[in-house]
Design an enzyme around this catalytic site. Structure first.
Site, mmCIF file in Angstrom:
data_model
loop_
_atom_site.group_PDB
_atom_site.id
_atom_site.type_symbol
_atom_site.label_atom_id
_atom_site.label_comp_id
_atom_site.label_asym_id
_atom_site.label_seq_id
_atom_site.Cartn_x
_atom_site.Cartn_y
_atom_site.Cartn_z
ATOM 1 N N GLU A 31 0.691 -1.159 0.100
ATOM 2 C CA GLU A 31 0.043 -0.016 0.152
ATOM 3 C C GLU A 31 0.866 1.277 -0.140
ATOM 4 O O GLU A 31 1.831 1.397 0.970
ATOM 5 C CB GLU A 31 -0.933 -0.025 1.498
ATOM 6 C CG GLU A 31 -1.794 1.175 0.998
ATOM 7 C CD GLU A 31 -2.703 1.001 2.561
ATOM 8 O OE1 GLU A 31 -2.531 0.125 3.394
ATOM 9 O OE2 GLU A 31 -3.460 1.962 2.825
ATOM 10 N N ARG A 256 4.779 -13.538 9.048
ATOM 11 C CA ARG A 256 5.380 -12.176 9.305
ATOM 12 C C ARG A 256 6.837 -12.312 9.861
ATOM 13 O O ARG A 256 7.262 -13.044 10.506
ATOM 14 C CB ARG A 256 4.896 -11.291 10.018
ATOM 15 C CG ARG A 256 4.092 -10.270 9.640
ATOM 16 C CD ARG A 256 3.254 -9.249 10.447
ATOM 17 N NE ARG A 256 2.316 -8.434 9.869
ATOM 18 C CZ ARG A 256 2.517 -7.357 9.231
ATOM 19 N NH1 ARG A 256 3.529 -6.833 9.592
ATOM 20 N NH2 ARG A 256 1.482 -6.855 8.426
ATOM 21 N N LYS A 266 4.577 0.833 9.314
ATOM 22 C CA LYS A 266 4.519 2.036 8.707
ATOM 23 C C LYS A 266 4.380 3.137 9.506
ATOM 24 O O LYS A 266 4.603 4.417 9.402
ATOM 25 C CB LYS A 266 4.082 2.233 7.391
ATOM 26 C CG LYS A 266 4.562 1.329 6.186
ATOM 27 C CD LYS A 266 4.028 1.390 4.948
ATOM 28 C CE LYS A 266 3.931 -0.065 4.345
ATOM 29 N NZ LYS A 266 2.465 0.012 3.511
HETATM 30 P P1 ATP Z 1 2.738 -2.233 7.999
HETATM 31 O O1 ATP Z 1 1.833 -2.465 9.096
HETATM 32 O O2 ATP Z 1 4.143 -2.034 7.946
HETATM 33 O O3 ATP Z 1 2.150 -0.891 7.374
HETATM 34 P P2 ATP Z 1 1.591 -3.595 5.829
HETATM 35 O O4 ATP Z 1 1.275 -5.072 5.957
HETATM 36 O O5 ATP Z 1 0.221 -2.672 6.204
HETATM 37 O O6 ATP Z 1 2.799 -3.242 6.925
HETATM 38 P P3 ATP Z 1 1.501 -3.361 2.960
HETATM 39 O O7 ATP Z 1 1.983 -2.158 2.202
HETATM 40 O O8 ATP Z 1 0.045 -3.656 3.093
HETATM 41 O O9 ATP Z 1 1.986 -3.202 4.585
HETATM 42 O O10 ATP Z 1 2.305 -4.714 2.757
HETATM 43 C C1 ATP Z 1 2.596 -5.341 1.436
HETATM 44 C C2 ATP Z 1 2.916 -6.763 1.675
HETATM 45 O O11 ATP Z 1 3.852 -6.797 2.657
HETATM 46 C C3 ATP Z 1 1.658 -7.315 2.432
HETATM 47 O O12 ATP Z 1 1.446 -8.559 1.764
HETATM 48 C C4 ATP Z 1 2.086 -7.745 3.657
HETATM 49 O O13 ATP Z 1 1.455 -8.772 4.195
HETATM 50 C C5 ATP Z 1 3.598 -7.857 3.723
HETATM 51 N N1 ATP Z 1 4.202 -7.491 4.899
HETATM 52 C C6 ATP Z 1 4.127 -6.381 5.652
HETATM 53 N N2 ATP Z 1 4.924 -6.540 6.671
HETATM 54 C C7 ATP Z 1 5.572 -7.843 6.806
HETATM 55 C C8 ATP Z 1 6.433 -8.423 7.641
HETATM 56 N N3 ATP Z 1 6.862 -7.928 8.822
HETATM 57 N N4 ATP Z 1 6.908 -9.799 7.143
HETATM 58 C C9 ATP Z 1 6.241 -10.206 5.985
HETATM 59 N N5 ATP Z 1 5.599 -9.678 5.091
HETATM 60 C C10 ATP Z 1 5.084 -8.252 5.499
HETATM 61 MG MG MG Z 2 -1.394 -2.278 5.280
#
Ligand code: ATP
Ligand code: MG
Length: 541
Positions: A31, A256, A266
């Site tokens: 995102e 994760r 983020k």
């Molecule tokens: P954040 O909570 O840091 O904002 P998010 O999951 O909202 O992370 P996205 O941009 O939606 O961030 O993530 C893109 C992809 O990366 C998603 O498929 C998410 O599951 C994966 N992802 C995010 N953080 C991790 C992590 N710590 N380990 C593995 N995959 C991750």
């Molecule tokens: Mg997200």
């Protein structure tokens, strides 16, 4: 294939064997609401890596269904960071590319009697959802006719209603044990400009509804995501089945990446940037990919780390010292060696006149590594900590009357110290053994310690930057991250370095002998050596 398969690969193998799919396609779905962090590296490793392994494709899919938080700056940063890790996407697409299609599918759901316009407020919807142990209550608007739903939904799209006045909900089951299936909202009204579609839309699809559609329209066969989406999979499948997708993309969840002393959210990282706790998204202390790159961490070390952590179904936390060990291993094998002195103490060799050059292997672990000539004279700097006036019995470095070897040069004996008016040692006076030169030593003297040095006549001043973890180790329940901030995570000071370091290309990583791994930079025309990782693991086991 002899190679051990992870559980995702086992599922894919079954899908290929049964003919459910004939080729593999994945997507990496960030995102664009912030910079990517090391957790995303794991997601990329899984998505790009799996596609590569099966000769398939992986798209870069920007999940931009929420117009209020997304920015083009983030889109650019995400592209740059993926390339830094060495991945190439097949196609770049955005959820917003599919907004027309997603809308059409919503009308299809309405026509099938599988979605309805609901007038309950977001608050009321929340309050009628029930709990984990009690079913929810059906909306009084649940049984509107298809015609009425279509008319209202089109009016929503046309901008007739205010934010929150109406929404579109899937008609599934208010008594489902899975709360996500209790008539979830799939479209909401949001009068907000989108970073790409501008003011074309005032209704936006919800992630859980849009994602399976976007996956299907891109040809994604395996939608690999993290475990927190496990409970959303029934809704993912409901959308695919209700809309007759074939082959229906299959969602598979993996654990994760969590690392001690690192926060990978983020939202939190954004807070650090906005509050000025760090210098920016690419601050070398940040766990963002931009930060890690700026720190000087080789991309291959990050990929290697993800590979070694592996793909698992259960969440766990990895020690940051493990990540650092992987980085160190990579740099040890490939980084050239050089000398610098962080806390200089002047050393004069009273019986040495003139100057010469001594030879160093650029990297002694690499047999093909060339040799480099390093200037040497009777005036040097050594580390203040390599001299002691009050040595313990096991102190093998320089002490009054003691001998030590200057790395790749001569054995010296310390004869005398010079003090300032406060009594502090400001210079040590030594004599050298002319026949003790490294490689041709005939002195017969054994020096137990070897220390690094720089030639005082030719060396340059260098600014050193050292980093600690942004988060302290102490952790207790209910603690806010701001209470765990390490206020002393950046140390800046001036020392001495070989002139050679000021002449090499910026960005090059070095092992500074007996000191650590540092990246060479130039700031305002001056040499800066910025710590990548310490030489040894100083993690307390
Ligand atoms: P954040 O909570 O840091 O904002 P998010 O999951 O909202 O992370 P996205 O941009 O939606 O961030 O993530 C893109 C992809 O990366 C998603 O498929 C998410 O599951 C994966 N992802 C995010 N953080 C991790 C992590 N710590 N380990 C593995 N995959 C991750
Ligand atoms: Mg997200």
């Amino acid at each position: 294939m002899a190679e051990a398969q992870n559980f995702i690969e086992q599922i894919i193998d079954e899908d290929l064997a049964s003919g459910r799919v004939t080729q593999v396609q994945t997507r990496f779905p960030p995102e664009p609401n912030g910079y990517l962090h090391i957790g995303h590296a794991k997601s990329m490793f899984v998505n790009f890596g799996t596609a590569q392994k099966y000769g398939g494709k992986c798209n870069l899919f920007f999940d931009d269904t929420n117009p209020s938080k997304e920015k083009t700056e983030y889109v650019d940063a995400i592209r740059r960071d993926i390339r830094y890790l060495g991945y190439e996407w097949a196609k770049e697409c955005y959820a917003s590319d599919f907004f027309d299609k997603i809308y059409e599918y919503a009308e299809i759901l309405i026509e099938k009697g599988l979605a309805f316009v609901c007038d309950l407020s977001p608050e009321e919807i929340k309050n009628t959802r029930g709990t984990l142990t009690e079913p929810g209550t059906e909306s009084p608007y649940r049984n509107r006719s298809v015609e009425e739903n279509l008319k209202l939904f089109r009016e929503m799209r046309a901008g007739k209603y205010q934010d929150g006045e109406k929404c579109l909900r899937a008609k599934i089951d208010m008594a489902s044990p899975n709360v996500n299936l209790r008539d979830p909202v799939i479209y909401r009204i949001l009068h907000k400009e989108h970073h790409r579609t501008k003011d074309k839309w005032c209704i936006y699809p919800m992630y859980d509804y849009a994602h399976p559609i976007c996956d299907f329209l891109q040809g994604v066969t395996h939608s690999l995501c993290t475990l927190e989406f496990e409970d959303h999979r029934p809704l993912y499948d409901w959308v695919g089945i209700s809309l007759g997708f074939s082959p229906k993309p299959r969602q598979i969840e993996f654990a994760r990446l969590n690392v001690t002393n690192l926060v990978m959210s983020k939202r939190y990282l954004k807070k650090l940037v906005e509050e000025g706790s760090v210098h920016g998204w690419d601050d070398p202390r940040m766990p963002t990919l931009a930060g890690l790159r700026n720190r000087g961490i080789p991309a291959c070390a990050i990929r290697d780390f993800c590979a070694r952590v592996g793909v698992a179904k259960a969440n766990s936390e990895c020690e940051i010292s493990y990540f650092e060990a992987v980085v160190r291993e990579e740099l040890n094998a490939h980084a050239p060696r050089a000398m610098a002195i962080l806390d200089p103490l002047k050393l004069t060799i009273t019986n040495y006149t003139g100057s010469e050059e001594v030879e160093f292997e650029v990297n002694q672990l690499d047999p093909s590594s060339p040799k480099r000539k390093v200037p040497f004279s009777g005036e040097l700097y050594i580390e203040r900590s390599d001299f002691s006036l009050d040595p313990s019995p096991k102190y093998y470095r320089l002490k009054l009357g003691g001998v030590v070897r200057l790395k790749n040069a001569y054995i010296i004996r310390c004869d005398e110290v010079i003090r300032d008016e406060k009594g502090e040692v400001v210079e040590v006076l030594c004599t050298y053994l002319p026949d003790s030169k490294s490689g041709e030593d005939k002195s017969g003297v054994k020096a137990k310690g070897v220390i690094q040095w720089v030639d005082a006549k030719t060396c340059v001043e260098a600014t050193f930057k050292q980093y600690g973890h942004l988060l302290k180790d102490e952790e207790y329940p209910g603690q806010d991250f701001s209470e765990r901030m390490n206020e002393e995570s950046e140390k800046i000071f001036v020392g001495k370095a070989e002139k050679y370091l000021s002449e090499v290309e910026d960005g090059q990583a070095f092992q500074l002998l007996r000191t650590g791994y540092y990246k060479k930079c130039t700031e305002n025309g001056a040499l800066v050596l910025s710590e990548i990782v310490s030489l040894k693991d100083n993690f307390n086991k």
